[in-house]
Each structure stands twice: as structure tokens, then as C-alpha cells.
Design a protein around this motif. Structure first.
Motif, PDB file in Angstrom:
ATOM      1  N   PRO A 405     -44.219  26.759 -23.223  1.00 60.39           N
ATOM      2  CA  PRO A 405     -44.215  25.329 -22.877  1.00 60.39           C
ATOM      3  C   PRO A 405     -42.874  24.836 -22.355  1.00 60.39           C
ATOM      4  O   PRO A 405     -42.807  23.856 -21.612  1.00 60.39           O
ATOM      5  N   ASN A 406     -41.770  25.463 -22.801  1.00 53.73           N
ATOM      6  CA  ASN A 406     -40.423  25.140 -22.313  1.00 53.73           C
ATOM      7  C   ASN A 406     -40.012  23.684 -22.520  1.00 53.73           C
ATOM      8  O   ASN A 406     -39.210  23.141 -21.762  1.00 53.73           O
ATOM      9  N   ASP A 407     -40.566  23.045 -23.540  1.00 55.65           N
ATOM     10  CA  ASP A 407     -40.249  21.650 -23.831  1.00 55.65           C
ATOM     11  C   ASP A 407     -40.708  21.364 -25.251  1.00 55.65           C
ATOM     12  O   ASP A 407     -41.889  21.554 -25.574  1.00 55.65           O
ATOM     13  N   THR A 433     -40.952  27.755 -26.916  1.00 58.55           N
ATOM     14  CA  THR A 433     -39.727  27.549 -26.145  1.00 58.55           C
ATOM     15  C   THR A 433     -39.504  26.056 -25.928  1.00 58.55           C
ATOM     16  O   THR A 433     -40.422  25.321 -25.577  1.00 58.55           O
ATOM     17  N   ARG A 434     -38.275  25.601 -26.140  1.00 58.22           N
ATOM     18  CA  ARG A 434     -37.947  24.187 -26.035  1.00 58.22           C
ATOM     19  C   ARG A 434     -37.204  23.839 -24.758  1.00 58.22           C
ATOM     20  O   ARG A 434     -36.887  22.675 -24.511  1.00 58.22           O
ATOM     21  N   SER A 435     -36.905  24.840 -23.949  1.00 58.41           N
ATOM     22  CA  SER A 435     -36.188  24.621 -22.696  1.00 58.41           C
ATOM     23  C   SER A 435     -36.534  25.754 -21.738  1.00 58.41           C
ATOM     24  O   SER A 435     -36.877  26.870 -22.170  1.00 58.41           O
ATOM     25  N   ALA A 436     -36.428  25.475 -20.442  1.00 57.44           N
ATOM     26  CA  ALA A 436     -36.725  26.500 -19.443  1.00 57.44           C
ATOM     27  C   ALA A 436     -35.781  27.685 -19.547  1.00 57.44           C
ATOM     28  O   ALA A 436     -36.156  28.812 -19.206  1.00 57.44           O
ATOM     29  N   VAL A 437     -34.555  27.470 -20.050  1.00 56.34           N
ATOM     30  CA  VAL A 437     -33.623  28.602 -20.182  1.00 56.34           C
ATOM     31  C   VAL A 437     -34.073  29.537 -21.300  1.00 56.34           C
ATOM     32  O   VAL A 437     -33.842  30.754 -21.230  1.00 56.34           O
TER      33      VAL A 437
END
Length: 570
Positions: A405-407, A433-437
Motif C-alpha cells: 500500500p505504501n501509505d 509499507t508506509r512509504s514508497a521507499v
């Protein structure tokens, strides 16, 4: 459990209605998809209606949340508390209509968005009124039906337009309260829906009712439940063609092409458009000459355009001439639908494993795609709905899917999408995942040939070992974990919390990077947004080379990603 009934049509009733509609469409989605034969038998009307209402729900919930806790920039701490009596009826219906407009999917979803906008136009005209009663609801339903019919360039009877008109006619025949008006509208719509096969030969041949009309009856049933506390009984309608809606391909046509659809256009084109009324009037004429199923809804400078054409590029170019089109979706109608003829190709074989990732900018989308991931682009301020994530998982066409999810704010949405995909027989692992990195780090260790569980563990470990940060600009004054920020201040967020407030992008970024590397690290990932100058990355790379000898740096261009800079430290 019975729903607590609402006496009047106020903001709370709008919220309740939207939530009940979403749940009802969720239950009916597969059945509506399965009976979808007009205007194109692409088996997605139920899904499109669900996604349209889901967008409306998100907009209404945002209005209530703003009144409950106050607005603040993402990643900041508590905003100054303020208490009020909640949103007005105009606030709620305006949000509902706007959310449906920007999230409308497909022909029926676009028409539903206009129905909701028509209701909102009546109810917002009442100014600061806290609620409306039966007469106001009747007028809103009447205006909704009329405005939806005006939005369709070539209205066809036996469709959702007919059902909407019948609902308004039946509502006009009652003098009761909101509950009586809603019940009359529902009964009128249900009777009209049952008669749709007599009006459209394609429905009669397939032995089904109109799918879009079925969706509207479902939404009106939720309106009845809003005011009575109980949902009407199940529909008893002809569904000779009902089958499981989650399929490898759209349902094969059993009849020869009908007059309504023979040799029809090959593409569905949908986009949001910022344009003036006069330009939209010209656009309607241009698109009407290019194709069919043309629906243009909206107003006040923002429109949702839907059309079926052979030349998708020309349809988009017409939008560019009229104003600024964005969120453009082009769908090629699959074999076996009502717009194709000839031989059918066999279903495409599923791959064993795929990665599906939400990404915040075009640059990152390209980067993820190069690494083999299926991407879903999330514009700033426009987070994807769970239905869009489910569609991305389906598009990956794999037996096993790793979802990124990257967020942090998408964790619940992604969990709901994963659960839905699992019910369709897809094995899904959600990596939070909490961020695209963090997603980049996970994707770097992805090995499709490994056992699924081992691959998920390795990707989860890589993401968890990556600290993430972003540099952005405050939109308004707010309380943060680092103190009070003013509109225009540069904010440095580490792991989601504001850690630095400053005036210079390079200085804030350098401070953020130093704090992150103080705990160690081997690799720094920098992702620059469109508004960030390349000099920022150059200075940070030089700083790492000078002060952190064993640390490598990679730089990517993220495009319109919202933040000026994303930072990852592994």
C-alpha cells in the motif's frame, strides 16, 4: 441488526444513507455484474456503482471528520480543538455529490453521480437549513431524475433513467414524511425495473433486468432503511443469466449482436475535466460525433466525461481542447462483449506471483513497473478506494499477490481489498509499507521463484528495516509534534511524525537525513517530486559522501508525488 431510523433528511441521514448504500451494493455487486448486458456486456456495472458510492462515502466521512477533530496537514500532531454542531445538510450532500462525481466509474456510475448531484442542487439551495422533510426529498428526487436524463446525450428507455423517473413519479404521489417518500420511490423504481425487459429487446433476450436500474433500486432500498430502520425485502426479478461475476473473461454472448450494439466502439474513455460550460457544450457535440453512450455530468467547472469510441486518442484530445482532462481511464472492451464480433481468444493463463503497489507519482510508477510490479497511481489528495485495489489485484492476473500500500493511511483500505481478493481464490499477502521507499526496499529483494511465504518474509523484513521520511510544505497553521507550523513552512517528517520545521528545503532535508543516519544505515534512497530542484539531491549526495563514508545513495524522480522529497534509509 436493525438500523436506527432517521426522522429527517439531514447530514446524519446523508451519512447513514451513503454507508447503507455501500454495504448493499457490496452484497449485490456480483449479481449486478452478472446481469450487465447493456450498453456493453462487460460485467462491471455492480463494481462501478460500488466504486462510485465508495468515493461518495469517503467524501462525506471526510466532512464529518473535519468537524469532529479539525483539519490538519498530514503527519502533523493535534490541531487546535474546536467543537461545533457538525456539518450542515448542504455540507453533507455537497460532499456526497462531489465524491461521486470524482469517483464515478462506467456508464451507470456516471449517471448515478449525476442523480446525486441533482439531489444536492435542490438541497444545497435551501441554504443553512439543518434538514428537509418529505416535500424537500420529493423535489430532490424529481430534480435528480431530470438532471440525469439531461446529462445523457441520447437517453434510452428501459435503463436506469427510466427507473429514476419512475421513482420520482411515485414519490410525487405521496404527501407523507421522508420515510413514506422513500418507500414510494423505492416501490415505483422496483416496478419500473421489473418492466425494463419489455422496453429493451437485449434485456428480454438475455432474460434479465437492467443492471444499472438494479443498482439504483438497491440504493433506494438503502434510503428506505435510513428512514425506517429496516431494509425492504429481497427483489424478486427475472435473472435467467445470473452467474458468478468474478470470471476470467466477460460472459460470452449467446445471441447474435443486437441492433443496439452491433459494430459498436472498441474503447470506453472516462476522465475528469476542468472546463467552462460553453466549452463543455462544444465537447458534447464533438464526442457525440465520435462515438456513443455519451454521458457528461457535473458543473461549476468540474465535469466527469464518459464515452464509448473507436478512437480513444481523439476523445482525450477533445477534452484537452475543452479544458484540462485528468484521471483519464481508457478501457478496451474485451472479446465476447456486446461491442465485438468474430472468434474468441482463449483465457489468458494466470502467472504464479505478482506484486501490486500503490505509488504516489508517475516517476515511481515507471520505476515499479520496470521492476515487474503492477501499479496503481495515487494522486495527492486522491487515495485509491478498496475497489480500485481489488481491480489492480485482478489486473495482475496471478495466483499469488504481494500487496504494497505504501501509505500508513491505506492500511485498512488495503486490508479490505486483500480480504475481498482472497474470497476470489487469490492468495494475497499484505506488507504494511508506509512509504514508497519502503516499497522500493521490499521490491529489491523480491524473488518470484522462492516459496511464497519465504518471499513475503524477506520483503517484509526489508521494508521494516527501512526508515522513511518526507519533506513537504505546510498548507495551513497547525500544532505538530515539533511545535506550531505556519502555512508555507517546510516540514520534515520522520516515520510519519513532524521532526523539523524550517524555511529552506535543503536545510530541512539535511537535518532530516542527519537524524536518520545517526542510527546507522548503508543505503539512502532519495525520491524527488516535480517541485523539488535537482540541487537538493545533489547537496544531500555530497553530504552523505563527506560525512558517511560507508553509505551509498540512489536518486529517483518521482513526478507529481505530493511531497517535495521522499527519503529512505536502509
Amino acid at each position: 441488526m436493525a438500523q436506527v431510523p432517521q426522522r429527517f433528511f439531514d447530514a446524519l441521514a446523508v451519512r447513514t444513507w451513503c454507508g447503507l448504500s455501500l454495504r448493499a451494493l457490496g452484497r449485490a455487486r456480483e449479481e449486478i455484474d452478472a446481469i450487465n448486458v447493456y450498453p456493453v456486456a462487460d460485467g462491471d456495472t455492480g463494481t462501478n456503482l460500488y466504486l462510485t458510492v465508495e468515493s461518495a462515502v469517503a467524501a462525506v466521512e471526510a466532512v464529518f471528520a473535519a468537524h469532529e477533530v479539525g483539519e490538519r496537514p498530514r503527519g502533523t500532531g493535534e490541531a487546535p480543538p474546536h467543537a461545533d454542531e457538525g456539518p450542515s445538510l448542504a455540507d453533507a450532500v455537497g460532499a456526497m455529490a462531489h465524491g461521486a462525481l470524482i469517483g464515478a466509474r462506467g456508464n451507470s456510475g456516471t449517471i448515478l453521480a449525476q442523480l446525486l448531484r441533482g439531489m444536492a442542487q435542490v438541497l444545497t439551495a435551501r441554504g443553512d437549513s439543518a434538514h428537509t422533510e418529505g416535500p424537500g426529498l420529493r423535489l430532490a428526487l424529481r430534480h435528480a431524475a431530470a438532471s440525469a436524463r439531461q446529462a445523457v446525450v441520447h437517453p434510452v428507455e428501459g435503463t436506469v433513467l427510466t427507473v429514476a423517473s419512475a421513482a420520482a413519479d411515485a414519490a410525487d404521489g405521496t404527501e407523507g414524511d421522508c420515510a413514506e417518500v422513500a418507500r414510494a420511490a423505492y416501490e415505483g423504481a422496483r416496478a419500473a425495473l421489473a418492466a425494463t425487459p419489455d422496453q429493451l429487446p437485449v434485456l428480454e433476450r438475455a432474460g434479465v433486468v437492467d443492471a444499472g436500474g438494479h443498482g439504483l433500486v438497491t440504493v433506494l432500498a438503502a434510503l428506505v432503511e435510513t428512514f425506517t430502520g429496516r431494509a425492504p425485502g429481497p427483489l424478486a426479478l427475472p435473472h435467467a443469466r445470473v452467474e458468478h461475476a468474478i470470471r476470467e473473461e466477460p460472459p460470452a454472448r449467446e445471441e447474435p449482436p443486437t441492433d443496439e450494439a452491433e459494430n459498436g466502439p472498441a474503447f470506453e474513455v472516462i476522465y475528469l475535466l476542468e472546463a467552462e460550460d460553453a466549452a463543455v457544450a462544444r465537447l458534447r457535440q464533438r464526442l457525440d460525433a465520435l462515438g456513443d453512450s455519451l454521458v457528461v455530468v457535473g458543473g461549476d467547472g468540474l465535469w466527469n466525461v464518459h464515452v464509448h469510441v473507436d478512437d480513444a486518442g481523439a476523445a482525450v484530445e477533445a477534452g484537452v481542447e475543452a479544458g484540462r482532462p485528468y484521471r483519464i481511464r481508457i478501457t478496451h472492451f474485451a472479446h465476447g462483449d456486446a461491442h465485438t464480433t468474430g472468434t474468441e481468444r482463449p483465457p489468458r493463463e494466470r502467472t504464479q506471483r505478482a506484486v501490486v503497489a500503490v505509488v504516489p507519482g508517475e516517476g515511481l510508477a515507471a520505476l515499479y513497473a520496470e521492476a515487474g510490479a503492477t501499479t496503481l497511481l495515487a494522486r495527492p489528495g486522491e487515495p485509491p478506494a478498496s475497489g480500485e485495489l481489488v481491480q489492480a489485484v485482478r489486473r495482475a492476473h496471478a495466483r499469488e499477490v504481494v500487496l504494497l500500500p505504501n501509505d500508513a493511511e491505506l492500511r485498512h483500505t488495503a486490508a479490505a481489498a486483500a480480504e475481498q481478493a482472497r474470497t476470489e481464490g487469490i492468495r494475497v499477502a499484505l506488507i504494511p509499507t508506509r512509504s514508497a521507499v519502503q516499497g522500493i526496499a521490499a521490491l529489491a529483494v523480491h524473488e518470484p521463484e522462492r516459496r511464497f511465504d519465504e518471499d513475503v518474509v524477506a520483503m517484509t523484513s526489508a521494508a521494516g528495516a527501512t526508515r522513511h521520511a518526507e519533506v513537504t510544505v505546510a498548507e495551513r497553521q497547525a500544532w505538530t509534534t515539533a511545535g506550531i507550523c505556519q502555512a508555507g513552512d517546510v516540514l520534515g517528517l520522520i516515520d510519519g511524525d513532524v521532526a523539523v520545521i524550517g524555511a529552506d528545503v535543503s536545510q530541512v532535508a539535511a537535518t532530516v537525513l542527519d537524524r536518520m543516519l545517526s542510527a546507522g544505515g548503508e543505503l539512502v534512497t532519495l525520491v524527488l517530486g516535480d517541485e523539488a530542484p535537482q540541487a537538493v539531491a545533489d547537496r544531500l549526495e555530497a553530504r552523505v559522501r563527506a560525512a558517511y563514508l560507508a553509505v551509498d545513495t540512489v536518486v529517483y524522480r518521482g513526478g507529481r508525488q505530493g511531497a517535495l522529497l521522499l527519503v529512505g534509509v536502509e
